[in-house]
Design a protein around this motif. Structure first.
Motif, PDB file in Angstrom:
ATOM      1  N   GLU A  68       0.832  -1.204   0.000  1.00 19.76           N
ATOM      2  CA  GLU A  68       0.000   0.000   0.000  1.00 19.76           C
ATOM      3  C   GLU A  68       0.866   1.253   0.000  1.00 19.76           C
ATOM      4  OE1 GLU A  68      -3.695  -2.129   2.433  1.00 19.76           O
ATOM      5  OE2 GLU A  68      -2.118  -1.022   3.493  1.00 19.76           O
ATOM      6  N   GLY A  69       1.984   1.199   0.726  1.00 19.81           N
ATOM      7  CA  GLY A  69       2.914   2.328   0.740  1.00 19.81           C
ATOM      8  C   GLY A  69       3.457   2.616  -0.646  1.00 19.81           C
ATOM      9  N   MET A  70       3.753   1.562  -1.403  1.00 24.67           N
ATOM     10  CA  MET A  70       4.249   1.718  -2.761  1.00 24.67           C
ATOM     11  C   MET A  70       3.209   2.397  -3.654  1.00 24.67           C
ATOM     12  SD  MET A  70       6.657   1.239  -4.965  1.00 24.67           S
ATOM     13  CE  MET A  70       7.754   0.085  -4.152  1.00 24.67           C
ATOM     14  N   VAL A  71       1.959   1.958  -3.548  1.00 24.53           N
ATOM     15  CA  VAL A  71       0.887   2.540  -4.368  1.00 24.53           C
ATOM     16  C   VAL A  71       0.671   4.004  -3.986  1.00 24.53           C
ATOM     17  CG1 VAL A  71      -1.547   2.396  -5.012  1.00 24.53           C
ATOM     18  CG2 VAL A  71      -0.234   0.295  -4.640  1.00 24.53           C
ATOM     19  N   ILE A  72       0.679   4.303  -2.686  1.00 24.55           N
ATOM     20  CA  ILE A  72       0.506   5.677  -2.220  1.00 24.55           C
ATOM     21  C   ILE A  72       1.611   6.567  -2.772  1.00 24.55           C
ATOM     22  CG2 ILE A  72       0.598   7.180  -0.184  1.00 24.55           C
ATOM     23  CD1 ILE A  72      -0.726   4.839   1.372  1.00 24.55           C
ATOM     24  N   SER A  73       2.846   6.069  -2.719  1.00 25.17           N
ATOM     25  CA  SER A  73       3.991   6.850  -3.188  1.00 25.17           C
ATOM     26  C   SER A  73       3.882   7.175  -4.679  1.00 25.17           C
ATOM     27  CB  SER A  73       5.286   6.083  -2.911  1.00 25.17           C
ATOM     28  OG  SER A  73       6.397   6.803  -3.398  1.00 25.17           O
ATOM     29  N   VAL A  74       3.686   6.155  -5.512  1.00 22.26           N
ATOM     30  CA  VAL A  74       3.659   6.357  -6.969  1.00 22.26           C
ATOM     31  C   VAL A  74       2.408   7.112  -7.393  1.00 22.26           C
ATOM     32  CG1 VAL A  74       3.661   5.231  -9.216  1.00 22.26           C
ATOM     33  CG2 VAL A  74       5.090   4.325  -7.373  1.00 22.26           C
ATOM     34  N   PHE A  75       1.243   6.708  -6.896  1.00 26.82           N
ATOM     35  CA  PHE A  75       0.001   7.384  -7.256  1.00 26.82           C
ATOM     36  C   PHE A  75      -0.024   8.818  -6.736  1.00 26.82           C
ATOM     37  CE2 PHE A  75      -3.423   4.093  -8.488  1.00 26.82           C
ATOM     38  CZ  PHE A  75      -2.508   3.443  -9.310  1.00 26.82           C
ATOM     39  N   GLY A  76       0.629   9.043  -5.584  1.00 24.32           N
ATOM     40  CA  GLY A  76       0.710  10.393  -5.041  1.00 24.32           C
ATOM     41  C   GLY A  76       1.403  11.332  -6.008  1.00 24.32           C
ATOM     42  N   TRP A  77       2.501  10.863  -6.607  1.00 27.71           N
ATOM     43  CA  TRP A  77       3.224  11.677  -7.592  1.00 27.71           C
ATOM     44  C   TRP A  77       2.389  11.925  -8.844  1.00 27.71           C
ATOM     45  CZ3 TRP A  77       7.410  14.531  -6.992  1.00 27.71           C
ATOM     46  CH2 TRP A  77       8.257  14.257  -5.933  1.00 27.71           C
ATOM     47  N   ILE A  78       1.761  10.874  -9.346  1.00 26.37           N
ATOM     48  CA  ILE A  78       0.977  11.005 -10.582  1.00 26.37           C
ATOM     49  C   ILE A  78      -0.208  11.948 -10.374  1.00 26.37           C
ATOM     50  CG2 ILE A  78      -0.464   9.760 -12.247  1.00 26.37           C
ATOM     51  CD1 ILE A  78       1.367   7.308 -11.762  1.00 26.37           C
ATOM     52  N   LEU A  79      -0.947  11.752  -9.269  1.00 20.02           N
ATOM     53  CA  LEU A  79      -2.100  12.598  -8.966  1.00 20.02           C
ATOM     54  C   LEU A  79      -1.674  14.060  -8.823  1.00 20.02           C
ATOM     55  CD1 LEU A  79      -5.082  12.953  -8.115  1.00 20.02           C
ATOM     56  CD2 LEU A  79      -4.367  12.456  -5.768  1.00 20.02           C
ATOM     57  N   THR A  80      -0.577  14.285  -8.125  1.00 23.21           N
ATOM     58  CA  THR A  80      -0.073  15.633  -7.911  1.00 23.21           C
ATOM     59  C   THR A  80       0.252  16.328  -9.226  1.00 23.21           C
ATOM     60  OG1 THR A  80       0.825  15.118  -5.719  1.00 23.21           O
ATOM     61  CG2 THR A  80       1.817  16.951  -6.881  1.00 23.21           C
TER      62      THR A  80
END
Length: 481
Positions: A68-80
């Protein structure tokens, strides 16, 4: 099993953090009565609403696992990156949707590549937002979120481990929250000191702030069309060079230097080698420029110092345009753009520590060939490096170079000339910004076809996420247990 409600909740924190800077940028536009107020305020309100919903309706989460941490990290960048494009697109001007997204990705990944032909046409609100994307992306929005999270240590550790490479943790001997605090404290301290120095040297406070955001983040967005060349001041250049260099050094070592820790900038062999190699590159470039009659020795040294440090730290500021420089100087600067700064810094690229580890591993392999029965170890900063980490570094090298080659190939297929294709690929995956050819130091990426801009946007994200995290994300999303 991946719990998407957990991921959405933490992405809400990411949106709210962006909203804070949208509000500040909107306030600047309001103060100066600018037409960018509506786009910035709209973006701020939308981020606030979307970011608040998960916090209200998703119950408190005590733990986040590594997947979940991995998804949060990568998706956080893309969403931003998508969120950051909204005010550009709404404002218009040179910002088509493609250009707005490119500029946003470039800002957050601290690449500093721009599609703008006239930066000075932007309002102060948009210029501050543009600089803010560097500030947010410099140490990573995920680390800022880690610092403010009221969550369990296991949660912070999971997200932190998915955000930073294992090699960057060698110079940190503390807990996750302490590491996040050290990184942010060093980051903010460098920015505040640089603002004060640039302001003292004649920059107005607004420009000093925007340039400090871009310098310490090793980003490169300037408020001027001519970048740092606009000021034509040796002392301003010296200050910016100093902070570009500091921003490219492991923040743990900078912290250790100030606090008197034995692990510091002056005791680190990696730092000495890194700075020494960059100094050698500056001397060779300056000598070549002088020998070929481009400038006098001192002018050559001035330009060479700034350009090598700027691109070698992946910042991308410019004091001179470089398209007609001798090919030897181009090759040297391209090498530094591929190598870049150190792990644990805001710099992009392969990272000098990985290059150093590669050569140490190579030495070990040569010894094993000569003495097959021998037992040899690889060390970095007096720390024994595991075979697993050596293998990870080798794999990262291969992925990096393959991605670089494929990107250049795709650009060439779009009728982009060879120098521009290769240079743009190196500059974007390394998050360095400018390159050579049509994307030279005082040039821009406006001539790249829209399809090429999407390719380069992906390249910038891959470089900032260090490629392997993206592959790991696909594994996480497809893995079933």
């Amino acid at each position: 099993m991946t719990r998407w409600e957990v991921i959405v909740k933490y992405l809400g924190y990411v949106l709210l953090f962006n909203a804070l800077f949208f509000y500040i940028s909107a306030s600047i536009s309001f103060f100066f009565h600018e037409n960018s107020l509506t786009p910035l305020l709209y973006s701020a309100v939308v981020c606030t609403i979307l970011g608040s919903f998960p916090l209200i309706f998703v119950e408190k989460i005590d733990e986040v696992n590594f997947r979940e941490g991995m998804v949060i990290s990568v998706f956080g960048w893309i969403l931003t990156c998508f969120v950051g494009a909204v005010p550009y697109f709404m404002w218009g001007g040179e910002f088509t949707f493609t250009n707005a997204l490119f500029e946003s990705v470039s800002g957050y990944t601290t690449t500093g590549a721009t599609i703008l032909k006239n930066v000075e046409a932007l309002t102060k609100g948009l210029l501050f937002w543009r600089a803010s994307t560097h500030f947010i992306g410099g140490v990573g929005i995920i680390l800022f979120v880690l610092l403010i999270l009221p969550s369990a240590a296991g949660t912070r550790s999971s997200i932190y481990n998915s955000e930073l490479s294992g090699l960057s943790k060698l110079n940190f001997r503390m807990r996750t929250r302490q590491i996040a605090r050290v990184i942010v404290v060093v980051y903010l301290s460098l920015i505040i000191i640089e603002i004060a120095l640039l302001w003292t040297l004649g920059m107005n406070f607004f420009d000093a702030t925007c340039h400090a955001f871009a310098t310490v983040a090793t980003g490169g967005f300037s408020t001027k069309n001519l970048s740092v060349a606009y000021y034509d001041s040796v002392w301003i250049e010296v200050v910016i060079m100093t902070f570009m260099l500091l921003g490219s050094i492991h923040f743990g070592l900078l912290y250790g230097t100030v606090t008197g820790n034995k692990m510091n900038v002056f005791t680190s062999k990696s730092v000495r080698t890194y700075v020494g190699l960059m100094f050698l590159g500056i001397i060779v470039v300056a000598a070549k420029l002088t020998n070929d009659g481009f400038y006098s020795w001192w002018t050559s040294l001035r330009y060479a110092s700034f350009q090598v440090i700027s691109l070698g730290t992946t910042t991308g500021f410019a004091t001179v345009d470089t398209p007609n420089w001798p090919i030897l100087t181009v090759i040297i600067i391209m090498y530094f753009t591929i190598q870049c700064g150190m792990v644990g810094s805001t710099s992009g690229g392969l990272k000098f520590d990985r290059v150093l580890l590669f050569y140490q591993s190579l030495k070990r392999q040569i010894k094993l060939v000569l003495h097959p029965s021998g037992v040899y170890i690889t060390k970095l900063e007096n720390v024994v490096i595991s075979t697993e980490m050596e293998l990870q570094t080798a794999i990262f090298f291969i992925l990096y170079l393959v991605t670089l080659f494929v990107t250049a190939l795709l650009l060439s297929s779009m009728n982009v000339d060879g120098m521009t294709s290769i240079s743009a690929s190196i500059a974007t995956i390394g998050n360095a910004g400018p390159g050579f050819g049509k994307v030279s130091s005082l040039g821009n990426y406006s001539s790249i076809p829209d399809a090429g801009k999407y390719v380069l946007s992906i390249n910038m994200l891959l470089g900032r996420l260090e490629i392997i995290n993206v592959f790991a994300l696909f594994t996480v999303l497809t893995y079933k247990k």
